[in-house]
Structures are given as C-alpha cells and as structure tokens.
Design an enzyme around this catalytic site. Sequence first.
Site, mmCIF file in Angstrom:
data_model
loop_
_atom_site.group_PDB
_atom_site.id
_atom_site.type_symbol
_atom_site.label_atom_id
_atom_site.label_comp_id
_atom_site.label_asym_id
_atom_site.label_seq_id
_atom_site.Cartn_x
_atom_site.Cartn_y
_atom_site.Cartn_z
ATOM 1 N N GLY A 53 0.783 -1.239 0.000
ATOM 2 C CA GLY A 53 0.000 0.000 0.000
ATOM 3 C C GLY A 53 0.810 1.281 0.000
ATOM 4 C CB SER A 54 4.328 2.209 -0.738
ATOM 5 O OG SER A 54 4.559 1.877 -2.086
ATOM 6 N NE ARG B 134 -10.496 -11.998 -7.566
ATOM 7 C CZ ARG B 134 -10.776 -13.296 -7.553
ATOM 8 N NH1 ARG B 134 -9.856 -14.173 -7.267
ATOM 9 N NH2 ARG B 134 -11.995 -13.718 -7.836
ATOM 10 C CG LEU C 65 -10.409 -5.223 -11.741
ATOM 11 C CD1 LEU C 65 -10.243 -3.749 -12.082
ATOM 12 C CD2 LEU C 65 -11.143 -5.389 -10.416
ATOM 13 C CG ASN D 23 -2.870 -0.843 -12.830
ATOM 14 O OD1 ASN D 23 -2.759 -1.015 -11.616
ATOM 15 N ND2 ASN D 23 -2.156 -1.538 -13.706
ATOM 16 C CG HIS E 89 2.747 -2.081 -15.314
ATOM 17 N ND1 HIS E 89 2.446 -3.309 -14.754
ATOM 18 C CD2 HIS E 89 3.776 -2.302 -16.168
ATOM 19 C CE1 HIS E 89 3.250 -4.217 -15.256
ATOM 20 N NE2 HIS E 89 4.062 -3.638 -16.112
ATOM 21 C CG ASP F 223 -8.067 -1.778 -22.089
ATOM 22 O OD1 ASP F 223 -7.437 -2.660 -21.454
ATOM 23 O OD2 ASP F 223 -7.684 -1.342 -23.189
ATOM 24 C CD GLU F 224 -11.865 -4.361 -23.278
ATOM 25 O OE1 GLU F 224 -11.959 -4.209 -24.508
ATOM 26 O OE2 GLU F 224 -11.989 -3.410 -22.473
ATOM 27 C CD GLU G 5 5.406 1.994 -8.961
ATOM 28 O OE1 GLU G 5 4.355 1.744 -8.374
ATOM 29 O OE2 GLU G 5 6.274 1.127 -9.168
HETATM 30 C C1 GRF Z 1 3.723 -1.179 -7.424
HETATM 31 O O1 GRF Z 1 4.996 -1.484 -7.905
HETATM 32 C C2 GRF Z 1 2.774 -0.943 -8.557
HETATM 33 O O2 GRF Z 1 3.383 -0.386 -9.679
HETATM 34 C C3 GRF Z 1 2.271 -2.324 -8.874
HETATM 35 O O3 GRF Z 1 2.163 -2.953 -7.628
HETATM 36 C C4 GRF Z 1 3.079 -2.364 -6.708
HETATM 37 C C5 GRF Z 1 2.288 -1.950 -5.515
HETATM 38 O O4 GRF Z 1 3.088 -1.427 -4.483
HETATM 39 N N1 GRF Z 1 1.031 -2.256 -9.597
HETATM 40 P P1 GRF Z 1 2.419 -0.747 -3.235
HETATM 41 O O5 GRF Z 1 1.501 -1.802 -2.610
HETATM 42 O O6 GRF Z 1 1.669 0.447 -3.690
HETATM 43 O O7 GRF Z 1 3.539 -0.422 -2.310
#
Ligand code: GRF
Length: 207
Positions: free
Chosen positions: A18-19, A97, A99, A113, A115, A147-148, A180
């Site tokens: 959850g960072s 997971r 969706l 999202n 990534h 998207d899907e 991020e």
């Molecule tokens: C991150 O690297 C994000 O890009 C990916 O999952 C990780 C989640 O990290 N989708 P956090 O739980 O937000 O620390």
Amino acid sequence: METPASPTRLGILLSGRGSNFLAIAQSIRENRLPNVEIAVVISNVAEAPGIASARALGLPTAIHISKGRPRAEHDADMLASLRSHEVDLVILAGYLRLLSPEFIGAFPNRILNIHPSLLPAFPGLEAQHQAFIYGVKFAGCTVHFVDEHLDHGTIILQRVVPVLDTDDGYTLGDRILAEEHIAYSEAIARVASGVYEIQGRRYLKRA
Ligand code: GRF
C-alpha cells in the site's frame, strides 16, 4: 458566488503493502490533490498491510476476500461497496487480481492503474526485474486507464528512470517506486480536473 465542484471521491483497491495508496493519502493531506478525497479503501486480502495503514489513518475500509470465490461474484460485492461509498474514480494500488469485464464496464475510463514499467514494454508481474534482465537503459512507470486487457488501457502519464550500471533489479525497483509515488497523484489530479480528452488510444490535455 460560484459553488465549488463536489470533490472527486476515490475508491482505492489494494492487496498488499500500500505504499502508492499512502503517497496518494499524503498528497491529499498536503493539498497537492485539490478537491479529491478518499471515500473507501478496499482489500481482497484481509492481512494486507495497506488496509491496516488505512485504518490507522481513520479512513473507511472494506475487505472482500477473493480467494476461492468466482471473479464475477467477488467483483459484484466490490462494486456494491464502491457504490455505497459514492466512488467516482477507482484507483488500483497494487491490486493483485484481474477485474471482471462487468466491473470494468461499470467504470468506463474511471479506473486507473499504475504499472512499474514503460508500457507497452514488460506487462505482467515483476516488470522491474523483467526490464533489468532485458538490459534496457531506461525503465520507469506508467499510469493508465484500465480496459479489458492486462496493462493495456490509454496511458495518462509515464515517468522515466535511467538504469545504472551499478543497479540490480531491487535498486532499480526502489527508484521506480519513488517515481510511482509522484506519478500516481499527478495522474489523479489530471483526471479529476476533467480537463482532458481521449482520441483513439491517446490521452490529451485540453487547453
Ligand atoms: C507497485 O509497484 C505498482 O506499480 C504495482 O504494484 C506495486 C504496488 O506497491 N502495480 P504498493 O503496494 O503500492 O507499495
């Protein structure tokens, strides 16, 4: 006097650390995400550290265990939860997971999202390590609409991280994560402002 627009209400979905969620919460606290609030934090994993952090911050939380449940059924519960909290924008923050199409269809271009790669390179799991092993000189992160298809929707923004000769997959991953934490709030601010349009696959800021 003009009535201020009602705040954009976020529904955060997470499965782990959850960072990214915490970085978003901090941006809101520090007024770097104006007119945005967290309506609910939902996890599909009861012991996710991110959900403990959300509780500690006094935010509304919900747990919908996904293990062993059909995807459509589980997603219908999450949708009900998001609707009862009047969520406008769904934020996937390490939600591990896939969706269901029904869930995605319920929030068209309203699910974001993040990534840890410069998409479309290295979709899927452990993208930072995939990039390191491949030998790219620039890695990074991408915030995109969902998207899907996996890691595929319209790209809102990307941040680039140079790969150093001294890196390993973990040091690279740490620097990507730091980017991020900046990128997600910036992308949410842009989407919440509504000042953009989507042409084909392209996200464009409107003047
Ligand atoms: C991150 O690297 C994000 O890009 C990916 O999952 C990780 C989640 O990290 N989708 P956090 O739980 O937000 O620390």
